[in-house]
Design an enzyme around this catalytic site. Structure first.
Site, PDB file in Angstrom:
ATOM      1  N   GLU A  64      -1.407  -9.001  13.808  1.00  0.00           N
ATOM      2  CA  GLU A  64      -2.442  -8.549  14.799  1.00  0.00           C
ATOM      3  C   GLU A  64      -3.306 -10.131  14.902  1.00  0.00           C
ATOM      4  OE1 GLU A  64      -5.793  -6.231  14.868  1.00  0.00           O
ATOM      5  OE2 GLU A  64      -6.348  -7.158  12.812  1.00  0.00           O
ATOM      6  N   ASN A  65      -3.311 -10.947  13.996  1.00  0.00           N
ATOM      7  CA  ASN A  65      -3.973 -12.203  14.241  1.00  0.00           C
ATOM      8  C   ASN A  65      -3.124 -13.447  14.248  1.00  0.00           C
ATOM      9  OD1 ASN A  65      -5.667 -10.209  11.569  1.00  0.00           O
ATOM     10  ND2 ASN A  65      -6.785 -10.739  13.481  1.00  0.00           N
ATOM     11  N   HIS A  85      -6.731  -5.631  16.941  1.00  0.00           N
ATOM     12  CA  HIS A  85      -6.750  -6.728  18.004  1.00  0.00           C
ATOM     13  C   HIS A  85      -5.297  -6.775  18.723  1.00  0.00           C
ATOM     14  CE1 HIS A  85      -9.984  -9.427  16.837  1.00  0.00           C
ATOM     15  NE2 HIS A  85      -9.723  -9.131  15.598  1.00  0.00           N
ATOM     16  N   HIS A 111      -4.774   0.110   8.792  1.00  0.00           N
ATOM     17  CA  HIS A 111      -5.558  -0.624   9.237  1.00  0.00           C
ATOM     18  C   HIS A 111      -7.124  -0.156   9.484  1.00  0.00           C
ATOM     19  CE1 HIS A 111      -5.565  -4.700  10.852  1.00  0.00           C
ATOM     20  NE2 HIS A 111      -6.723  -4.479  11.765  1.00  0.00           N
ATOM     21  N   HIS A 152      -6.450  -5.293   7.463  1.00  0.00           N
ATOM     22  CA  HIS A 152      -7.696  -5.689   8.201  1.00  0.00           C
ATOM     23  C   HIS A 152      -8.677  -6.481   7.692  1.00  0.00           C
ATOM     24  CE1 HIS A 152     -10.687  -5.480  11.303  1.00  0.00           C
ATOM     25  NE2 HIS A 152     -11.421  -4.664  10.546  1.00  0.00           N
ATOM     26  N   HIS A 183      -8.740  -8.805   5.437  1.00  0.00           N
ATOM     27  CA  HIS A 183      -8.082 -10.125   5.011  1.00  0.00           C
ATOM     28  C   HIS A 183      -8.424 -10.350   3.500  1.00  0.00           C
ATOM     29  CE1 HIS A 183      -7.928 -11.717   9.282  1.00  0.00           C
ATOM     30  NE2 HIS A 183      -7.876 -10.360   9.225  1.00  0.00           N
TER      31      HIS A 183
END
Ligand SMILES: [Fe+2]
Length: 245
Positions: A23-24, A52, A134, A159, A161
């Site tokens: 998602e990133n 995201h 997430h 999520h 990180h």
């Protein structure tokens, strides 16, 4: 993206199935067709999204085209794309992947616990199922681990990180609060420090940019016996470190 692709190229044949949270992938904000295809070509069987998911407009079309890109299953009914799907791993058989999103410090979506139950009702007991949860809050993730213990193969947090050191197998379910990110570790969860610092410090807007530097892969490797997890192991791999001897 460079680290993820290099790592997948190096280890792809060691695994029956690979799931990437993407998602990133687009410089921190969502994913485009290009990055989705790069991850797939590198060996990702499934790419999951998160809060995201809809940052890039291209994703709407992609979600309608392929079940190999999953968004959280507890978005409202009618949201484009799938929140879970059953796939065929390399060694044969079946494996289900589901993504759910937490509601603490995130958008108030539908109840992720009931959404998980609704998915399980549609699967027969023999199918292994990996859940990407997430979410931001540790307690919400731990409780999802408890909710699904003994009922799914793995509950893997994404999520935040930042990798947590609490991986365990409980009642045959592998669990970790957060897998951590693949990216530049000397950063504010992937973004260059300066603008993030400035926003905290001055409260004025600043445009974030991805941190530059060598990427590190964070992942977990899970061994399954049917639906039950046998082991879960953290993986940390530095891109380029193998060239330095
Ligand atoms: Fe996220």
């Amino acid at each position: 993206m460079k680290a993820a692709q290099a790592y997948l190229a190096a280890v792809r044949n060691d695994y029956d199935f690979v799931i990437v949270n993407g998602e990133n992938a687009a410089g921190g904000f969502g994913i485009t067709r290009k990055q989705f295809e790069q991850l797939r070509n590198a060996g990702a069987d499934v790419v999951t999204l998160g809060n995201h998911a809809f940052d890039q407009s291209e994703v709407m079309e992609l979600l309608e085209e392929t079940p190999r890109l999953l968004r959280p299953a507890n978005y409202p009914p009618g949201t484009p794309g799938l929140g879970w799907h059953v796939f065929e791993p390399r060694g044969g058989g079946r494996i289900a992947v589901a993504q759910l999103m937490g509601r603490v410090f995130l958008d108030p979506l539908d109840d992720p616990y009931r959404a998980a139950d609704a998915i399980l009702e549609q699967l027969d007991d023999s199918v292994p199922i990996i859940v990407d949860f997430h979410a931001e809050a540790t307690s919400e993730k731990k409780v999802m681990g408890f909710h699904l213990a003994g009922r799914v193969s793995a509950v893997l947090g994404t999520h935040t990180h930042v990798t947590t050191a609490d991986e365990q197998v409980f009642k045959g379910t592998a669990y970790i609060t957060d897998v951590g990110m693949t990216g530049v570790q000397n950063s504010s969860i992937g973004l260059a420090f300066e603008e993030v610092h400035s926003r905290f410090d001055t409260k004025l807007p600043a445009r974030y940019r991805p941190a530059q530097g060598r990427g590190t892969v964070n992942a977990v490797a899970i061994e399954l016996d049917g639906r039950r997890a046998v082991s879960v192991r953290r993986v940390r791999w530095e891109h380029g470190a193998e060239d330095e001897g």
